[in-house]
Motif scaffolding. Structure first.
Motif: not given
Length: 176
Positions: A38, A41, A79-81
C-alpha cells in the motif's frame, strides 16, 4: 548453463560497466517489481535495511530477498497493511568467460585469448550506509517487518543492519 557462485562477483573491481547500448545480449534482470504493498497509507513505523560493506548484489539475490520479505508480510499482514520498496537497481553488467571442459576441450578452446567475456547478468553496486530496502507497517506488524528484513539480509552478500527511521519510540515500547 549453471550460474557461477555469487562470491565471484561480490567485490567491486574496476569502473562501472553499464552502457547497454554498446553491448549485445545483456539479459534482463529477474527483479522487475521494486515497490509493493500500500503506497498511499501513512504507516506508523518505517524500517530500512542498510548495507554495512561495499559489494555488488546480483539481480537474483535482490529478487530472492524481495520475495522473502513480500511473502512474509503478505501472508501475515495482508496486502493493504504494509509497504515495501527495493532501492538499488541492477545496472552493472556482469561478464563471464565461459571455458570448455571435458575430454578434448583443449583442442576446441582458445584459452585466455580474447577473454573479455559475454554478459551473463546484472548487479547493483552498493556502498556502506546505502539503503537496500525500505519497509513500512503499523505497530501491530513491527516485529514481523523486522524479522522479514533480517531474513532478507541473509540472502544478500553483504552484512546488513535493520534501522528504525520512523516510530522509534513505538518500537522501543514494544520491545523491538
Amino acid at each position: 548453463m549453471v550460474t557461477k557462485p555469487a562470491r565471484m562477483y561480490t567485490r567491486i573491481t574496476g569502473p562501472a560497466y553499464t552502457r547497454k547500448e554498446f553491448m549485445g545480449g545483456v539479459p534482463y534482470p529477474k527483479i522487475t517489481t521494486f515497490i509493493q504493498g500500500n503506497q498511499k497509507k501513512d504507516f506508523e513505523i518505517e524500517m530500512m535495511l542498510v548495507a554495512e560493506e561495499a559489494c555488488q548484489i546480483r539481480h537474483t539475490a535482490l529478487e530472492a530477498a524481495r520475495v522473502s520479505v513480500n511473502r512474509k508480510l503478505l501472508d501475515a499482514a495482508g496486502s493493504d497493511n504494509y509497504f515495501l520498496q527495493i532501492r538499488p537497481y541492477p545496472h552493472q553488467v556482469i561478464r563471464e568467460h565461459k571455458m570448455a571442459t571435458g575430454a578434448g576441450a583443449d583442442r576446441i578452446s582458445s584459452g585466455m585469448r580474447a577473454a573479455f567475456g559475454r554478459p551473463v547478468g546484472t548487479a547493483a553496486r552498493v556502498y556502506p550506509g546505502q539503503i537496500i530496502m525500505v519497509g513500512r507497517v503499523d505497530r501491530n506488524n513491527a516485529k514481523l517487518l523486522k524479522d522479514a528484513l533480517h531474513k532478507a539480509s541473509i540472502k544478500l552478500p553483504t552484512p546488513c543492519k535493520v534501522v528504525v527511521t520512523k516510530g522509534s519510540k513505538i518500537t522501543e515500547s514494544l520491545g523491538i
